[in-house]
Design an enzyme around this catalytic site. Structure first.
Site, mmCIF file in Angstrom:
data_model
loop_
_atom_site.group_PDB
_atom_site.id
_atom_site.type_symbol
_atom_site.label_atom_id
_atom_site.label_comp_id
_atom_site.label_asym_id
_atom_site.label_seq_id
_atom_site.Cartn_x
_atom_site.Cartn_y
_atom_site.Cartn_z
ATOM 1 C CB SER A 106 -0.966 -0.042 1.188
ATOM 2 O OG SER A 106 -1.978 0.919 1.051
ATOM 3 C CG ASP A 250 -2.533 3.997 -2.054
ATOM 4 O OD1 ASP A 250 -3.354 3.895 -2.986
ATOM 5 O OD2 ASP A 250 -2.589 3.292 -1.032
ATOM 6 C CG ASP A 252 -2.839 -0.611 -2.539
ATOM 7 O OD1 ASP A 252 -2.648 0.572 -2.207
ATOM 8 O OD2 ASP A 252 -3.499 -1.405 -1.850
ATOM 9 C CG ASP A 254 -6.037 0.931 -0.960
ATOM 10 O OD1 ASP A 254 -5.176 1.839 -0.962
ATOM 11 O OD2 ASP A 254 -5.990 -0.043 -0.181
#
Length: 461
Positions: A106, A250, A252, A254
């Site tokens: 993340s 970011d 990933d 999300d």
């Protein structure tokens, strides 16, 4: 270097010693534990798991280790390659798979990676299931398949395109209004998979896209957490390009942060507020949910639309559980995570972008004007690094006792609600730190409250 084992997965720094970092041995161990947990859940003879990864340098290595471990357990693997967390969450039910693993740390810096674990609905494991996976790993209680019963491995491409098509089909995504608005938008995807997904979505919406750090090579040009202090480059470029706004995700994809046309931050906390304002305006009396560390602004907007707002413990799985219990029409986390059940129960920046642009296009106002229409709260986000000698539970208990005459909530760390401000203290699930979040009616007040609380904690330490 560090290895963090939690109910939400396994996260650590690459290299170093076994059980202290995310080494190849640790990746295999926890992939085996997850696969064993899956097999124990069902009487099915054939199981399938979807795997995707962000663009981190270590991603290909960790993905290979995880995939082959599952194959060794007799589980079939569908590898969708460079992807986003929400894309994998959607791919699990679309493939009628039994689970999913996202290889991503993340917002953590490039030396980190992680295994995020999903169930058959494409949602994160609950606390009980997460603890079971950790116990299996601790006990090394897995049995691998004999040679005639090994799993299969296959790659599937184009899942980001499928994800985009699903977003464009959502009833409240006003594709025509966005196309007519002729938006010009700068995108900072921190050289990860958002650099594939966000420009492709904007292209479908006929938005002029100016790419900044959109090469998915895993070389993060700045700290990948989308906070104001890391985003000076996009702030300057938005102004220079005379763009309508900037979009930041970011690694990933999300978490979604926005930059106004004058280069100021829309505010991570206000991404959810704006999207909720739009959805609630189309869904009379709808309910919302965010976590205890999120802004009061969502509560205010929800009540303005005649709905009910609830706060959960921090963590996507906790937000989702409360959203289901209250039939919330939208929810998420104040870090820019949008959860829209009409799509799926996971934080999704693609959905967030589409809803936000629909809102902006329908209102026919600037990004800055929209931001100024919302209640003004200011947050201060701080942290204290932990050492093995610090007893976090004892410190939090003492803080709760000290402020027992205020409105104190202890379902997740300690949240102290004052009349016009609040502080939330909790141990992070993803880093060896205590998080100290405060919110007040001015930045100065929020900072002062944070400094006061930090000083009190340091005295206890």
């Amino acid at each position: 270097m560090s290895l963090i084992k939690s109910i939400s997965g396994i996260r650590g720094t690459i290299g170093g010693e076994i059980n202290q970092n995310l080494t190849p041995i640790d990746a295999v161990k926890f992939a085996a534990a997850y696969g064993t947990w899956l097999k124990n859940q069902t009487s099915k003879q054939v199981l399938t798991v979807v795997i995707g990864r962000d663009a981190r340098i270590s991603g290909k290595m960790i993905s290979s280790l995880v995939s082959n471990t599952l194959v060794g357990l007799g589980i079939h693997v569908i590898d969708i390659g460079l992807s986003t967390t929400p894309t994998v969450e959607l791919a699990v039910p679309m493939e009628e798979a039994d689970g999913g693993i996202i290889i991503t740390a993340s917002h953590n810096p490039k030396q980190w990676n992680a295994l995020k674990l999903l169930n058959g609905k494409g949602e994160f494991l609950n606390a009980k299931d997460g603890e079971t996976v950790l116990k299996i790993a601790e006990d090394d209680s897995y049995t691998f398949a004999e040679v005639d019963y090994l799993g299969s491995y296959k790659k599937k491409k184009n899942y980001i395109s499928k994800h985009i098509n699903e977003v464009l089909k959502l009833n409240l995504v006003d594709v025509e209004a966005i196309k007519k608005a002729n938006f010009k938008i700068v995108v900072d995807a921190v050289n990860s998979t958002g650099g594939i997904a966000i420009p492709a979505l904007l292209e479908k919406l006929q938005v002029t896209c100016v790419k900044l750090y959109c090469e998915p090579n895993g070389e993060f040009p700045h700290n990948p957490e989308p906070l104001k202090e890391h985003l000076t480059a996009i702030s300057n470029l938005v102004v220079e390009e005379k763009a309508d706004l900037g979009i930041v995700v970011d690694p990933d994809v999300d978490r979604l942060a926005l930059v106004c046309e004058d280069g100021t931050m829309f505010g991570e906390e206000y991404t959810l507020v704006a999207c909720a304002d739009y959805v609630l305006g189309k869904t009379a009396g709808g309910n919302t949910v965010s976590n205890l560390s999120s802004s009061r602004a969502l509560r205010d907007i929800t009540q303005k639309h005649g709905g009910s707002y609830k706060a959960s413990a921090v963590g996507e799985v906790n937000v989702v559980a409360l959203m289901k219990n209250t039939n919330a029409v939208i929810g998420g986390e104040g870090n820019g995570g949008i959860i829209y059940p009409d799509s799926h129960y996971g934080r999704d920046s693609l959905v967030g972008v589409a809803l936000f642009l629909s809102h902006l296009a329908n209102l026919k106002v600037s990004c800055k004007t929209l931001r100024n229409s919302y209640p003004n709260y200011y947050m201060s986000k701080n942290k204290i690094a932990l050492t093995p000698q610090i007893n976090v539970d004892e410190i939090l208990s003492k803080m709760a006792s000290k402020y027992q005459h205020e409105d104190v909530i202890t379902i997740d760390g300690v949240k102290i609600n004052f009349e016009k401000e609040w502080v939330h203290l909790r141990k992070s699930n993803t880093e060896p730190i205590i998080r100290i979040y405060t919110e007040s009616t001015s930045q100065n007040s929020a900072d002062e409250l944070a400094n006061k609380i930090i000083s009190e904690i340091k005295k206890l330490i």
